[in-house]
Each structure stands twice: as C-alpha cells, then as structure tokens.
Design a protein around this motif. Structure first.
Motif, mmCIF file in Angstrom:
data_model
loop_
_atom_site.group_PDB
_atom_site.id
_atom_site.type_symbol
_atom_site.label_atom_id
_atom_site.label_comp_id
_atom_site.label_asym_id
_atom_site.label_seq_id
_atom_site.Cartn_x
_atom_site.Cartn_y
_atom_site.Cartn_z
ATOM 1 N N LEU A 37 0.817 -1.209 0.000
ATOM 2 C CA LEU A 37 0.000 0.000 0.000
ATOM 3 C C LEU A 37 0.849 1.257 0.000
ATOM 4 C CD1 LEU A 37 -2.745 -0.941 2.611
ATOM 5 C CD2 LEU A 37 -2.929 -0.952 0.112
ATOM 6 N N VAL A 38 0.355 2.253 -0.697
ATOM 7 C CA VAL A 38 0.991 3.567 -0.709
ATOM 8 C C VAL A 38 0.022 4.551 -0.074
ATOM 9 C CG1 VAL A 38 1.889 5.436 -2.138
ATOM 10 C CG2 VAL A 38 2.218 3.062 -2.854
ATOM 11 N N ALA A 46 -1.053 11.452 -5.645
ATOM 12 C CA ALA A 46 0.264 11.016 -5.163
ATOM 13 C C ALA A 46 0.281 9.516 -4.897
ATOM 14 C CB ALA A 46 0.650 11.789 -3.899
ATOM 15 N N ALA A 47 -0.782 9.010 -4.273
ATOM 16 C CA ALA A 47 -0.860 7.569 -4.000
ATOM 17 C C ALA A 47 -0.865 6.781 -5.306
ATOM 18 C CB ALA A 47 -2.106 7.254 -3.171
ATOM 19 N N LEU A 48 -1.668 7.215 -6.259
ATOM 20 C CA LEU A 48 -1.756 6.515 -7.539
ATOM 21 C C LEU A 48 -0.454 6.591 -8.328
ATOM 22 C CD1 LEU A 48 -5.374 7.546 -8.521
ATOM 23 C CD2 LEU A 48 -4.582 5.201 -8.093
ATOM 24 N N ALA A 49 0.185 7.755 -8.337
ATOM 25 C CA ALA A 49 1.444 7.907 -9.072
ATOM 26 C C ALA A 49 2.519 6.996 -8.499
ATOM 27 C CB ALA A 49 1.899 9.365 -9.048
ATOM 28 N N SER A 50 2.598 6.927 -7.180
ATOM 29 C CA SER A 50 3.585 6.064 -6.547
ATOM 30 C C SER A 50 3.262 4.590 -6.752
ATOM 31 C CB SER A 50 3.674 6.374 -5.053
ATOM 32 O OG SER A 50 4.607 5.523 -4.424
ATOM 33 N N ALA A 51 1.969 4.259 -6.798
ATOM 34 C CA ALA A 51 1.556 2.864 -6.959
ATOM 35 C C ALA A 51 1.802 2.352 -8.374
ATOM 36 C CB ALA A 51 0.082 2.708 -6.594
ATOM 37 N N GLY A 52 1.913 3.234 -9.341
ATOM 38 C CA GLY A 52 2.190 2.823 -10.712
ATOM 39 C C GLY A 52 0.941 2.733 -11.565
ATOM 40 N N ARG A 89 -4.348 1.015 -7.870
ATOM 41 C CA ARG A 89 -5.753 1.414 -7.739
ATOM 42 C C ARG A 89 -5.995 1.899 -6.318
ATOM 43 N NH1 ARG A 89 -7.752 -2.767 -4.867
ATOM 44 N NH2 ARG A 89 -6.888 -4.814 -5.256
ATOM 45 N N LEU A 90 -6.898 2.849 -6.186
ATOM 46 C CA LEU A 90 -7.240 3.352 -4.863
ATOM 47 C C LEU A 90 -7.990 2.282 -4.079
ATOM 48 C CD1 LEU A 90 -8.498 7.018 -5.395
ATOM 49 C CD2 LEU A 90 -6.340 6.268 -4.374
ATOM 50 N N VAL A 100 -4.782 17.892 7.077
ATOM 51 C CA VAL A 100 -4.101 16.793 6.388
ATOM 52 C C VAL A 100 -5.124 15.921 5.662
ATOM 53 C CG1 VAL A 100 -2.518 14.837 6.666
ATOM 54 C CG2 VAL A 100 -2.358 16.774 8.218
ATOM 55 N N THR A 101 -4.746 15.449 4.468
ATOM 56 C CA THR A 101 -5.560 14.479 3.735
ATOM 57 C C THR A 101 -4.709 13.252 3.454
ATOM 58 O OG1 THR A 101 -4.973 15.376 1.561
ATOM 59 C CG2 THR A 101 -6.955 16.280 2.625
ATOM 60 N N CYS A 102 -5.383 12.115 3.279
ATOM 61 C CA CYS A 102 -4.672 10.876 2.998
ATOM 62 C C CYS A 102 -5.551 9.970 2.153
ATOM 63 C CB CYS A 102 -4.306 10.166 4.303
ATOM 64 S SG CYS A 102 -3.319 8.659 4.090
ATOM 65 N N ALA A 103 -4.940 9.276 1.216
ATOM 66 C CA ALA A 103 -5.600 8.243 0.420
ATOM 67 C C ALA A 103 -4.643 7.063 0.340
ATOM 68 C CB ALA A 103 -5.913 8.761 -0.977
ATOM 69 N N LEU A 104 -5.194 5.866 0.153
ATOM 70 C CA LEU A 104 -4.369 4.673 0.018
ATOM 71 C C LEU A 104 -4.567 4.051 -1.351
ATOM 72 C CD1 LEU A 104 -4.971 2.865 3.441
ATOM 73 C CD2 LEU A 104 -3.007 4.264 2.782
ATOM 74 N N ALA A 105 -3.458 3.652 -1.959
ATOM 75 C CA ALA A 105 -3.510 2.944 -3.240
ATOM 76 C C ALA A 105 -2.777 1.622 -3.093
ATOM 77 C CB ALA A 105 -2.880 3.773 -4.354
#
Length: 138
Positions: free
Chosen positions: A7-8, A101-107, A111-112, A122-127
């Motif tokens: 996870l990112v 940012a999460a998606l870019a790092s995940a490649g 997927r989110l 602060v905001t956060c999402a996981l991919a």
C-alpha cells in the motif's frame, strides 16, 4: 488485504501541519481500509513538500522515507482521481493531491483502496501497488 508491503499512502497537508497529525491520519487510513501497518510500502506527496520536516518525521514513524511526486506525474493520474477539490485543482492541477500522489507512486496498475479522507489540515488516500519493487517517480 494481502500480507506484505503493498500500500501507498498519498498525503496532502497544509503548512503548519504537525508530524503527529500526519502520522495519525495515515494510521486512521490503514484502519479504515482494514489494513495492517506492515502493509504500508510507501508514503508519497508532492515533490515540493516531500522535504518538509513534518512529513519526513511522520514517514520515519512508519520506518519509511517520503517519495516526492513531480507535478507531471501527479497530473498524469488526474483522470483516475475521484475526489475533486476546487482549491487543490487551482493550486496543483489535480482534483486531489493525496489521491494523485498515491496513484502515481503505486504505478500504472495501482488502484485506490481508500479515497481521500481529511482530518484537520491533512488528507490521505491509500492505493494498492501491484508490484512490490520500487518504482521510479516523476
């Protein structure tokens, strides 16, 4: 969720946000996604914010470093970003910095698994990262 780091956490934050606030929202995101701390492979944010002490300290609390994502890489993910913030679109050219940012790092196959959550400044999402090897960013 499967075991192993996959996870990112994409993070957006306003100036003045503390490392404890950043670490807390990453932890909350993991809980909301039903994920374990050990599944976190990376923490990503905009490259112009990646060197800031608060996010570096927060990443260190997870035993990780911060991946800085270039404006071009963020923009390349905007069509996969479900959240739209007019303020962030005006500032960054993407609907949600943390999701992009999460998606870019995940490649490209990432997927989110958790869209943007926000607490305080602060905001956060996981991919989910389908490949566990490090991906070049930007």
């Amino acid at each position: 969720m499967s075991a192993g780091p996959s996870l990112v956490a994409g993070v957006g934050f306003r100036r003045g946000a503390g490392s404890d606030e950043i670490a807390a929202i990453i932890s909350l995101a993991l809980v909301e996604a039903g994920a374990e701390r050990g599944q976190l492979a990376a923490i990503a944010t905009a490259e112009d914010r990646a060197g800031e002490p608060a996010i570096r300290e927060a990443a260190g609390a997870f035993g990780l470093t911060v991946e800085g994502i270039s404006p071009e890489a963020l923009a390349a993910c905007d069509d996969r970003v479900p959240t739209r913030s007019a303020r962030i679109e005006a500032l960054r050219g993407v609907g949600s910095l943390c999701e992009a940012a999460a998606l870019a790092s995940a490649g490209s196959d990432g997927r989110l698994v958790l869209p943007r959550i926000a607490r305080g400044s602060v905001t956060c999402a996981l991919a989910f990262r389908t490949e566990t090897r490090h991906r070049p960013v930007g």
